[in-house]
Design a protein around this motif. Structure first.
Motif, PDB file in Angstrom:
ATOM      1  N   ASP A 132       0.854  -1.188   0.000  1.00  0.00           N
ATOM      2  CA  ASP A 132       0.000   0.000   0.000  1.00  0.00           C
ATOM      3  C   ASP A 132       0.891   1.241   0.000  1.00  0.00           C
ATOM      4  O   ASP A 132       1.636   1.480   0.956  1.00  0.00           O
ATOM      5  CB  ASP A 132      -0.888  -0.023   1.255  1.00  0.00           C
ATOM      6  N   VAL A 133       0.834   2.012  -1.083  1.00  0.00           N
ATOM      7  CA  VAL A 133       1.641   3.222  -1.202  1.00  0.00           C
ATOM      8  C   VAL A 133       0.806   4.409  -0.714  1.00  0.00           C
ATOM      9  O   VAL A 133      -0.141   4.835  -1.391  1.00  0.00           O
ATOM     10  CB  VAL A 133       2.107   3.446  -2.655  1.00  0.00           C
ATOM     11  N   ARG A 134       1.136   4.918   0.450  1.00  0.00           N
ATOM     12  CA  ARG A 134       0.377   6.004   1.068  1.00  0.00           C
ATOM     13  C   ARG A 134       1.056   7.340   0.785  1.00  0.00           C
ATOM     14  O   ARG A 134       2.238   7.519   1.103  1.00  0.00           O
ATOM     15  CB  ARG A 134       0.248   5.773   2.572  1.00  0.00           C
ATOM     16  N   GLN A 135       0.306   8.254   0.204  1.00  0.00           N
ATOM     17  CA  GLN A 135       0.872   9.521  -0.223  1.00  0.00           C
ATOM     18  C   GLN A 135       0.409  10.664   0.688  1.00  0.00           C
ATOM     19  O   GLN A 135      -0.771  10.773   1.010  1.00  0.00           O
ATOM     20  CB  GLN A 135       0.466   9.810  -1.668  1.00  0.00           C
ATOM     21  N   VAL A 136       1.378  11.484   1.072  1.00  0.00           N
ATOM     22  CA  VAL A 136       1.103  12.647   1.910  1.00  0.00           C
ATOM     23  C   VAL A 136       1.236  13.899   1.054  1.00  0.00           C
ATOM     24  O   VAL A 136       2.283  14.129   0.430  1.00  0.00           O
ATOM     25  CB  VAL A 136       2.085  12.713   3.102  1.00  0.00           C
ATOM     26  N   ASP A 137       0.184  14.683   0.999  1.00  0.00           N
ATOM     27  CA  ASP A 137       0.215  15.926   0.225  1.00  0.00           C
ATOM     28  C   ASP A 137       0.910  17.034   1.014  1.00  0.00           C
ATOM     29  O   ASP A 137       0.889  17.059   2.252  1.00  0.00           O
ATOM     30  CB  ASP A 137      -1.206  16.376  -0.113  1.00  0.00           C
TER      31      ASP A 137
END
Length: 382
Positions: A126-131
């Motif tokens: 799961d690639v979790r992206q933080v803006d």
């Protein structure tokens, strides 16, 4: 750094003799002594072929020691890498991922610190992206997406599109508590901004030499913590990854230190040039270099405000860096950029703004000139 020292340093950088170069966040010019050091390797190979390995080894060791000193690591924990993408991919491939694990990345990060992680989705990661928020990476936003299945948090120390310097020490505390590895792309900071990987809790720091390091192209280094060395398995493997390579054995007994990530014939020219550049940084002192760069950036922002230029971001103190983004209100960025180029001033366009990234060799007069040209109503050489 006084004017006499800056003049002396500039004399060893041929590319800047007839232009104002403030595009160091893209690529940097290299000093003549770095060029000569790189060429020395080929001279060793040409003139002393049978003993070139033994003759070049002291330079390789010197580079490891100086890289370790610069970033607060140990020589045994330093591996030479080709570039940032190569170093980060060694980590991405080397973690023992299991379906359901996750990796935390910054959504707007440079592609080298993004694409190598995104590909892991094919493995069930799961690639979790933080803006970002107005160019900032908020540590609390990262904390919110970390859980017990987070294996890696990867971030650039300085964001290429905004110049924001991330509080990696705060991230280091979070990662240590959760068991995740903290992986940092230091290419936009190392050589310009001080970072102690041990004190900050950084598990892997990857650096390319061709930006703020002012080193050769196609070479860099990675620093691994003891925890990272235990958690990351080499997946790009060659005969030099193992003990006693000249026995030409078939046993996969990895070297006990970071050299296990150097599988084959090294970029000797790049390493000798990098070692020379690291020696120059050590002689100048990273604290003095950082102070000089941040001082020039403050001067740039002050003069820009006075002349009515727009600061896209305005970070200072522990969040500041050598990257500054400016716009001239009412003027297309491409036009402003073309005007700077016509006046012998070289910068980049990022985020529809002029990215100006001065290094220690730049002068206050050059900063004044940049602001004058940007704010001028004239177009073409002023």
């Amino acid at each position: 750094m006084n004017d006499e020292l800056i003049s002396q340093l500039r004399s060893d950088i041929p590319y800047i003799h007839d232009k104002i170069y403030v595009d160091n966040a893209s690529v940097t010019p290299i000093p003549t002594q770095v060029q000569l050091a790189s060429e020395h390797y080929n001279r060793i190979v040409s003139e002393r072929l049978r003993e070139y390995r033994a003759a070049s080894l002291p330079f390789f060791d010197k580079g490891r020691a100086l890289a370790a000193k610069l970033v607060g690591s140990r020589p045994d924990n330093i591996a030479y890498v080709q570039n940032t993408a190569h170093g980060l991919s060694l980590v991405a491939l080397g973690v023992g991922w299991r379906p359901g694990d996750n990796i935390v990345v910054c959504a707007e990060d440079f592609p080298s610190n993004y694409l190598c992680w995104v590909q892991l989705a094919e493995m069930g990661v799961d690639v979790r992206q933080v803006d970002s928020r107005a160019g900032r990476i908020d540590v609390s936003d990262v904390r919110e997406v970390i859980d017990s299945r987070t294996r890696v948090v990867s971030v650039s120390h300085v964001q290429f599109y905004s110049g924001f310097r991330v509080d990696v020490a705060a991230l280091g505390e979070i990662c240590a508590a959760s068991g995740a590895l903290l992986v940092v792309d230091g290419t936009q900071s190392t050589g310009a901004i001080k970072l102690d990987v041990l004190a900050a809790g950084v598990d892997v720091l990857v650096v390319s030499a061709h930006k703020w390091m002012m080193g050769p192209r196609g070479i860099g280094f990675a620093s691994f913590s003891e925890r990272a060395l235990g958690a990351i398995t080499p997946r790009v493997v060659g005969w030099l990854s193992v003990n006693d390579p000249f026995a030409f054995n078939r046993k996969l007994d990895f070297l006990p230190d970071a050299r296990r990530f150097e599988p084959g014939t090294a970029n000797g020219s790049g390493i000798l040039g990098l070692a020379e550049r690291l020696a120059q940084i050590d002689e100048l002192g990273i604290d003095r270099i950082e102070e000089r760069i941040l001082s020039l950036s403050r001067l740039l922002r002050e003069r820009a405000r006075e002349q009515g230029l727009e600061l896209v971001y305005d970070f200072d103190g522990r969040n500041g860096s050598g990257i500054n983004l400016l716009r001239k209100p009412g003027t297309p960025t491409s036009e402003t950029h073309a005007n700077l180029t016509a006046n012998g001033i070289f910068a980049s366009i990022r985020n529809d703004a002029i990215r100006i990234s001065p290094h220690y060799y730049n002068t206050s007069d050059e900063i004044e000139r940049i602001v004058m040209v940007m704010s001028s109503e004239r177009h073409g050489p002023a």
